[in-house]
Structure formats: structure tokens, C-alpha cells
Design a protein around this motif. Sequence first.
Motif, PDB file in Angstrom:
ATOM      1  N   UNK A  36     -45.715  19.291   0.282  1.00  0.00           N
ATOM      2  CA  UNK A  36     -45.488  20.445  -0.589  1.00  0.00           C
ATOM      3  C   UNK A  36     -44.341  21.335  -0.123  1.00  0.00           C
ATOM      4  N   UNK A  37     -44.189  21.606   1.187  1.00  0.00           N
ATOM      5  CA  UNK A  37     -43.049  22.441   1.600  1.00  0.00           C
ATOM      6  C   UNK A  37     -41.697  21.833   1.234  1.00  0.00           C
ATOM      7  N   UNK A  38     -41.581  20.511   1.299  1.00  0.00           N
ATOM      8  CA  UNK A  38     -40.320  19.863   0.925  1.00  0.00           C
ATOM      9  C   UNK A  38     -40.043  20.049  -0.561  1.00  0.00           C
ATOM     10  N   UNK A 150     -43.849  29.319   1.054  1.00  0.00           N
ATOM     11  CA  UNK A 150     -44.994  29.479   0.168  1.00  0.00           C
ATOM     12  C   UNK A 150     -45.844  28.225   0.096  1.00  0.00           C
ATOM     13  N   UNK A 151     -45.181  27.061   0.013  1.00  0.00           N
ATOM     14  CA  UNK A 151     -45.925  25.795  -0.039  1.00  0.00           C
ATOM     15  C   UNK A 151     -46.513  25.429   1.315  1.00  0.00           C
ATOM     16  N   UNK A 152     -45.883  25.902   2.401  1.00  0.00           N
ATOM     17  CA  UNK A 152     -46.464  25.705   3.729  1.00  0.00           C
ATOM     18  C   UNK A 152     -47.829  26.389   3.821  1.00  0.00           C
ATOM     19  N   UNK A 153     -47.964  27.539   3.157  1.00  0.00           N
ATOM     20  CA  UNK A 153     -49.260  28.223   3.135  1.00  0.00           C
ATOM     21  C   UNK A 153     -50.329  27.351   2.494  1.00  0.00           C
ATOM     22  N   UNK A 154     -49.952  26.568   1.487  1.00  0.00           N
ATOM     23  CA  UNK A 154     -50.900  25.644   0.854  1.00  0.00           C
ATOM     24  C   UNK A 154     -51.292  24.539   1.833  1.00  0.00           C
ATOM     25  N   UNK A 155     -50.317  24.031   2.579  1.00  0.00           N
ATOM     26  CA  UNK A 155     -50.612  23.012   3.581  1.00  0.00           C
ATOM     27  C   UNK A 155     -51.591  23.552   4.620  1.00  0.00           C
ATOM     28  N   UNK A 184     -48.613  21.276  11.741  1.00  0.00           N
ATOM     29  CA  UNK A 184     -47.653  21.726  12.757  1.00  0.00           C
ATOM     30  C   UNK A 184     -46.248  21.217  12.459  1.00  0.00           C
ATOM     31  N   UNK A 185     -46.129  19.953  12.086  1.00  0.00           N
ATOM     32  CA  UNK A 185     -44.814  19.388  11.775  1.00  0.00           C
ATOM     33  C   UNK A 185     -44.190  20.075  10.567  1.00  0.00           C
ATOM     34  N   UNK A 186     -45.004  20.370   9.560  1.00  0.00           N
ATOM     35  CA  UNK A 186     -44.495  21.061   8.379  1.00  0.00           C
ATOM     36  C   UNK A 186     -44.001  22.454   8.745  1.00  0.00           C
ATOM     37  N   UNK A 209     -40.781  33.344   8.848  1.00  0.00           N
ATOM     38  CA  UNK A 209     -41.692  32.264   8.426  1.00  0.00           C
ATOM     39  C   UNK A 209     -42.985  32.326   9.224  1.00  0.00           C
ATOM     40  N   UNK A 210     -42.877  32.539  10.532  1.00  0.00           N
ATOM     41  CA  UNK A 210     -44.073  32.603  11.380  1.00  0.00           C
ATOM     42  C   UNK A 210     -44.964  33.781  10.999  1.00  0.00           C
ATOM     43  N   UNK A 211     -44.353  34.936  10.753  1.00  0.00           N
ATOM     44  CA  UNK A 211     -45.137  36.122  10.387  1.00  0.00           C
ATOM     45  C   UNK A 211     -45.788  35.936   9.023  1.00  0.00           C
TER      46      UNK A 211
END
Length: 253
Positions: A36-38, A150-155, A184-186, A209-211
Motif C-alpha cells: 500500500x505505501x508504494x 498515509x498508506x504506511x499507517x494502514x500497513x 519495518x521494511x515498509x 514520517x516517524x512522528x
Amino acid sequence: MAVGDGLRLAITTFTVFPLRAGRVDRAAGAVAISVAPAVGALLGLVVGGVGWSLSWLGTPALVAGALAVGTGVLLTRGLHLDGLADTTDALGSYGGPERALEIMKKPDIGPFGVAAICLDLLIQTACLTALVTHPAATALVATATAMACGRLAVTVACARGVPAARPGGLGALVAGSVPPVVVALAAVAVGLLAVRATPAHPWQGPVVVAVATAVTAVLLRHLVRRFGGITGDVLGFVLEVSTGLCLVGLTLD
């Protein structure tokens, strides 16, 4: 193959692009959420490109930013905005988990949901208005980073150990389906992309991104306690919140 089916599912779930339907099961769902992040990064390139191009052609920055946000809504069917609204309405209720889930399933939107959508679109428009005045590479990478975040949050929301709030729906299909190493990789991939989002301060993008991800993870814990797990609407909620937080952070000088 689960990978091919998962890629198709990711594109058809997170965008309006029509593809031939593949197998929709838990294995395909796990792949879709993992990539999803990609998909978000690619969407961000398009959205940022629209906004920057309009600005370059002489369109006022505010108009260019608003049209860029509108492009993002069109490319995603507004699906995540619906999740944001439904989840906010549910959070505004005083009932237990069952009552909250019932509110989330209703087709109408209450005052909390309307306010959440308006605030979300206003924040995104303001941020993109600022970004479209930057050089093309910065504007595009920053928008791609925010939408990937935003998609990383879904992951993150679908990591192992996170339960589904009810037995049916998208939440049940993908809840707890993503291994920690994939999460973690994402996160690392989005962080690396973020380095180029703020060329004057290369550290700023990864920190943002981390925050944003950490704040969204805290909100996710509350949502899981409140509803008993995740739903498809919860995924839309964390996606929009994380995107907005990231955009705000990337526009800070």
C-alpha cells in the motif's frame, strides 16, 4: 499467485484504476496491505504533478492546491474520507463497541464526520498550496511521501496481533495479516523516500514520517480498545490522519 492477486487488489482498493479481478483472500489481502505505501507514493506523484503543473502554468497556488487535492479524492473514490467520517462519528457516540460499530455501518454522515472531512480537506489544501510553489522535484517527492505515509499507517494497522472488530468486511480480511518485518521494511522505505522531500533539511522528512506514524499508532491503540479491533473504516481513518500529519510536518520551514 497471491502476489499478483495482491498487487491487483492493492490497485483496485486504493485507486480507481480498473483491473481484472483476481483472487480476494487473506493471502492476497496481506500482499495488498504490504505494498500500500508504494501505491500511495505513485498516487502522490500524480497528485503533486497536477498541483505543480497548474502552478507552473500560472494558476494561483491556492487553486492549484485545491485541484490537486480534488485529484487525489477522485483517484481514490473518496473511499478513505468515508472511513474518516464514519470512524469519527463512531468515536463521538457514547455507546459501547456494538453501538459504535452500528454507527459506522450507517450510510449517512453525522456532524462529527462532516467536520472531520472539512478539516482534513482544508489541511491538505493548505499544505499542497505551499508545496506547489516549491521546485518540481521537491513538490512531487513531498506529496508522494505524505501519501505513502498515509498508506504506511494502514500497513501498521494490519500488523500481526491487531484484531478485527467484526467477522466480515475488509477489516476481517486483512487484520493481523502483515508480519512485523514487512511493517519495518515498509517504514524504512517511506523514511528513505522522505529524505528527498525536504532537501534543505534531509533529516526532517524521516522525522516527520516517524512522528506521524507514531501518533497514528497511538490513535490506533485507542480505536482498537474502543471498537474491539479494526474495520475498513478504521483503516481509512488512520490513512487520512497520517497523511495530514505528514503534510503538515513537511511544510514546516
